[in-house]
Design a protein around this motif. Structure first.
Motif, mmCIF file in Angstrom:
data_model
loop_
_atom_site.group_PDB
_atom_site.id
_atom_site.type_symbol
_atom_site.label_atom_id
_atom_site.label_comp_id
_atom_site.label_asym_id
_atom_site.label_seq_id
_atom_site.Cartn_x
_atom_site.Cartn_y
_atom_site.Cartn_z
ATOM 1 N N LEU A 50 27.751 18.648 42.108
ATOM 2 C CA LEU A 50 27.805 19.950 41.445
ATOM 3 C C LEU A 50 26.514 20.160 40.672
ATOM 4 N N ASP A 51 26.091 21.403 40.554
ATOM 5 C CA ASP A 51 24.962 21.706 39.672
ATOM 6 C C ASP A 51 25.402 21.590 38.218
ATOM 7 N N SER A 52 26.625 22.076 37.951
ATOM 8 C CA SER A 52 27.171 21.993 36.599
ATOM 9 C C SER A 52 28.646 22.393 36.636
ATOM 10 N N PHE A 53 29.359 22.089 35.574
ATOM 11 C CA PHE A 53 30.712 22.611 35.388
ATOM 12 C C PHE A 53 30.928 22.849 33.895
ATOM 13 N N THR A 54 31.894 23.719 33.596
ATOM 14 C CA THR A 54 32.178 24.093 32.208
ATOM 15 C C THR A 54 33.526 23.529 31.796
ATOM 16 N N TRP A 55 33.545 22.885 30.651
ATOM 17 C CA TRP A 55 34.753 22.219 30.145
ATOM 18 C C TRP A 55 35.170 22.853 28.822
ATOM 19 N N SER A 56 36.439 23.198 28.721
ATOM 20 C CA SER A 56 36.957 23.874 27.531
ATOM 21 C C SER A 56 37.498 22.880 26.512
ATOM 22 N N LEU A 57 37.045 23.005 25.265
ATOM 23 C CA LEU A 57 37.602 22.271 24.128
ATOM 24 C C LEU A 57 38.380 23.251 23.263
ATOM 25 N N TYR A 58 39.447 22.779 22.622
ATOM 26 C CA TYR A 58 40.237 23.675 21.772
ATOM 27 C C TYR A 58 39.566 23.955 20.430
ATOM 28 N N ALA A 59 38.492 23.214 20.131
ATOM 29 C CA ALA A 59 37.754 23.438 18.883
ATOM 30 C C ALA A 59 36.355 22.849 19.039
#
Length: 544
Positions: A50-59
């Motif tokens: 992958l070139d990149s991926f986005t990861w969600s944090l709750y804070a």
């Protein structure tokens, strides 16, 4: 450490709104209803880059300083940037990390042989000097590390060869060694620590560790971006993605929308109210992994109404845990038999399971609970329970506890505070003033359940209510001096019995860890080991 750190969200124990909403089969609990889903330590392995991926944090992480990281958001990021002397794997086993091995020549000495040729992100080579500086910094009062108690028995940390460090203790302490697989064992460049000073680990400064990803930039209030480190030593964990972007979304509905829209490719600790929606959306999958966490009620004041063990036992007996599981965990979970979750006994899982099976089921008896309250002379006495919008589950449990207390004659009062104020309860003793109970999500950083029970010792940082029991302290010292895993597990079972008899922490329920993976990514570990294992390196494309 582990215990109710910053409860940092009961969403990590959250569950499904229907049994069909989980990935994989579900098993049945004692009541015959849907219980915890089948868990697996990893998702389907990635096949492509992958070139990149986005990861969600709750804070947003409040720090990237390894010595101050004491919560899910900072540790989730740092797991990919910094490494420890030992390593906890996705299936909750401990293996060599930056130390290739250690010896234990006598009960009060540990000797660590360091991995040769390990590079920091600036290209310099790790030596024993870096290890000594990193570990000693945890002990320095000026650092203010919440992990300092892990070093309470350490008398010296010395370089005894170019790639060897020797630690000497005042007394046997097996947990010290085991916690070197968590934040206490993190290694940073000594030069970087000296150069950065107070800016280290902040948006103004940098981090220079040895992990598969290096810190690229921290755009405060918006995102943190990591870039692949080409000089990483562990070729088995060579990153498949060139970059990782972390975004911060506190609102659970907005976070769910980010998953559905694809603006976030994935994230741990998925909002419990969104499992069914995400599962049926066709946008990805909700998976469940090993968890060492349990939702508990921690007593904060032993000089008030809850100072009488009869009242604590009465409140425990008044909790309708099965209905709490239904309301707070969507029915996918189990009433907790013990303050430490079943998953916390991973060091000797067979013996741990036997000990757990031997425990009685939580007793639900309003009549007996009323009698205990009357015997204690506590009828009408106040109990203040703190609640918050930090996670929906907190309010659900708080309301259930209030209802239970009122049924048995206690005046349970709810005090609502902001999410930040709620988190502050776990790091600032002054924030606990006037409070009797707090809902926590206690978890182990290591596979040893003794880690959980250390936080109930007299004077420990995680002993928020300052509970003290001489027999418990003596039993803990015996367990912590026992190098044999099977015997130590048995001794930890004795601690569990004392904790269940005295109830400084009241068990409520437990459930598995959760992760959402959008359709363009796979490979992530699914469990709580993501706090220290370089999980992002495993994520890639489903196809080549």
């Amino acid at each position: 450490m582990r215990m109710p750190r910053v409860i940092a969200l009961l969403v990590c124990t959250a569950a499904l709104t229907t049994a069909t909403a989980c990935s994989g089969a579900t098993r049945q609990n004692a009541a015959g209803g849907a219980s915890s889903p089948e868990v697996t330590p990893t998702s389907t392995p990635a096949k492509g880059p992958l070139d990149s991926f986005t990861w969600s944090l709750y804070a947003e992480p409040y720090t990237l300083d390894y010595a101050l990281a004491y919560d899910y958001p900072p540790n989730t990021v740092l797991a990919n940037v910094c490494e420890q002397l030992l390593r906890v794997t996705p299936d909750l086993k401990t293996e060599p990390g930056l130390a290739t091995k250690y010896t234990h020549p006598d009960p009060k000495t540990y000797v660590y042989t360091l991995r040769p040729g390990v590079k920091f992100h600036d290209g310099t080579t790790m030596t024993a000097d870096d290890v000594v500086a990193s570990l000693k910094r945890q002990m320095d009062p000026r650092t203010g590390s919440p992990w300092a108690t892990a070093f309470k028995n350490v008398t010296s940390i010395e370089k005894t060869d170019q790639l060897e460090v020797t630690v000497r203790l005042t007394r046997p302490d097996v947990l010290f060694n085991e916690l070197l697989a968590a934040s206490p064992g993190t290694i940073e460049s000594a030069t970087t620590l000296a150069q950065q000073g107070k800016d280290y680990g902040t948006p103004k400064g940098t981090v220079n560790c040895t992990g598969p990803y290096a810190l690229d930039h921290w755009n405060q209030g918006d995102s943190i971006t990591l870039k692949k480190f080409d000089g990483y030593w562990d070729k088995a964990l060579t990153p498949r993605s060139a970059a990782v972007k972390f975004t911060f979304i506190e609102d659970s509905a907005a976070r769910t929308n980010a998953f559905l829209s694809g603006t976030a490719d994935g994230g741990y600790m998925v909002p419990s109210t969104s499992f069914a929606q995400l599962r049926s959306s066709g946008k990805g999958q909700v998976l469940f992994g090993p968890n060492t966490a349990a939702a508990d009620l921690a007593v904060l004041d032993f000089h008030g109404t809850l100072g009488d063990v009869k009242v604590r036992r009465a409140l425990s007996m008044a909790l309708d845990r099965k209905n709490i599981v239904k309301a707070a965990a969507g029915g996918v979970g189990d009433p907790a038999k013990s303050p430490a979750a079943r998953g916390a006994w991973a060091l000797d899982p067979e013996k741990g399971q036997k000990l757990h099976d031997a425990l009685p089921e939580p007793r639900y008896d309003i009549t007996a609970a009323k009698k205990l309250v009357a015997e204690a002379g506590a009828e009408g006495k106040p109990v203040t329970l703190v609640t918050s919008t930090l996670a929906p589950e907190i309010s659900v449990v708080a309301n259930a506890v209030q209802a239970a207390g009122r049924k048995i004659g206690l005046d349970v009062r709810l005090k609502a505070v902001s999410p930040d104020a709620y988190s502050n309860i776990f790091v600032d003793p002054g924030a606990r003033k006037g409070l009797d109970l707090v809902i926590t999500n206690g978890y182990d950083n290591t596979p040893d359940p003794l880690e959980f029970y250390q936080y109930l010792r007299t004077g420990d940082f995680g002993n928020y209510g300052k509970w003290s029991n001489a027999a418990y302290d003596a039993a803990f010292d015996r367990a912590n001096a026992e190098p044999d895993i099977a015997r130590r597990t048995e001794l930890t079972g004795e601690l569990e019995k004392i904790a269940l008899r005295e109830l400084p922490v009241i068990p409520v329920y437990e459930a598995p860890f959760s992760v959402f993976l959008g359709k363009r990514i796979t490979g992530a570990p699914t469990g709580i080991a993501q706090l220290y294992y370089p999980w992002a390196a495993m994520i890639g494309a489903p196809k080549r």
